[in-house]
Design an enzyme around this catalytic site. Structure first.
Site, PDB file in Angstrom:
ATOM      1  CE  LYS A  13      -0.900   0.720   4.202  1.00  0.00           C
ATOM      2  NZ  LYS A  13      -0.424   1.951   5.139  1.00  0.00           N
ATOM      3  NE  ARG A  88      -1.216   3.392  11.632  1.00  0.00           N
ATOM      4  CZ  ARG A  88      -0.280   2.834  11.314  1.00  0.00           C
ATOM      5  NH1 ARG A  88       0.072   1.649  11.619  1.00  0.00           N
ATOM      6  NH2 ARG A  88       0.563   3.349  10.114  1.00  0.00           N
ATOM      7  NE  ARG A 127       8.795  -8.470   2.672  1.00  0.00           N
ATOM      8  CZ  ARG A 127       7.842  -7.593   3.155  1.00  0.00           C
ATOM      9  NH1 ARG A 127       7.928  -7.260   4.342  1.00  0.00           N
ATOM     10  NH2 ARG A 127       6.520  -7.444   2.588  1.00  0.00           N
ATOM     11  NE  ARG A 155      11.538  -9.604   6.265  1.00  0.00           N
ATOM     12  CZ  ARG A 155      11.473  -8.332   7.188  1.00  0.00           C
ATOM     13  NH1 ARG A 155      11.016  -8.590   8.259  1.00  0.00           N
ATOM     14  NH2 ARG A 155      11.493  -7.409   6.590  1.00  0.00           N
ATOM     15  NE  ARG A 166       3.798  -3.662  11.176  1.00  0.00           N
ATOM     16  CZ  ARG A 166       4.805  -3.238  10.071  1.00  0.00           C
ATOM     17  NH1 ARG A 166       5.816  -3.874   9.605  1.00  0.00           N
ATOM     18  NH2 ARG A 166       3.721  -2.515   8.964  1.00  0.00           N
TER      19      ARG A 166
END
Ligand SMILES: [Zn+2]
Length: 215
Positions: A13, A88, A127, A155, A166
């Site tokens: 985004k 948010r 990733r 990672r 998150r």
């Protein structure tokens, strides 16, 4: 044109918001950037917010709203904006509505960059980051970091845990914001699980369509 870009962490985004803002000559406003700017300008609310964060405390809605309101009062926002990461919470969304009314601008065009959770987790798992400087390697096949030539590594589970957390926070606090906007004629959902180019072109068309639909 007043655009709000919504979407879970990892949906791309921020990148889409930046690209759209650049193409349309609109300021891209993200709460992280505003906070950094405002601290540099010694904005009292921002300094108070930073002091809280430094103590490990949460910055409440009222503070965030005040900081965003100060930012939206600047002259570059007269052409519109692309908001990234705000609102948010529903309280922030309501405050933004009041602000828009006072500024006599709008309508707000809200785009949800939607990506299924499995896809977000898959993206996360593939990733890699630099073992030396921590830079995100993105989708590249390179073996070493573009910035410092350090070795790229997968990672760790800890990092994945942070992102899953998150995602959970997003589901709990930001989902209600989508519901707050959902019934508006200027609300759109773009399929974010497509190549970025495709997302960008659909997003462009949707925003133009929503702008024409008005309130
Ligand atoms: Zn590096």
């Amino acid at each position: 044109m007043h655009v709000i870009m919504m979407g879970p962490p990892g949906a791309g985004k921020g990148r889409q918001a930046g690209r759209f803002a650049r193409e349309r000559g609109l300021p891209k406003i993200s709460t992280g950037d505003i906070l950094r700017e405002a601290i540099k300008e010694q904005n009292p609310t921002a300094l108070a917010a930073k002091a809280r964060m430094d103590r490990g405390e949460l910055v409440d809605d009222a503070m965030i709203i005040k900081i965003v309101a100060d930012r939206l009062a600047k002259p570059d926002v007269q052409v519109g904006f692309v908001l990234d990461g705000f609102p948010r919470t529903v309280a922030q969304a309501q405050a933004l509505d009041e602000l828009m009314e006072r500024m006599e601008s709008g309508p707000l065009i809200v785009v949800d960059v939607a990506v299924p959770e499995q896809e977000l987790v898959r993206r996360l798992a593939s990733r890699r980051i630099c073992s030396v400087c921590g830079t995100n390697a993105g989708p590249s096949d390179a073996a070493t970091c573009a910035k410092c030539s350090g070795e790229l590594v997968q990672r760790t589970d800890d990092d994945q845990g942070v992102v899953l957390e998150r995602l959970k926070v997003y589901q709990q606090s930001t989902r209600p914001v989508l519901d707050y906007y959902r019934e508006r004629p200027t609300f759109r959902v773009v399929n974010g699980a497509q190549p970025p180019e495709r997302v960008a072109s659909e997003l462009n068309a949707m925003i133009d369509d929503a702008a024409a639909a008005k309130r």
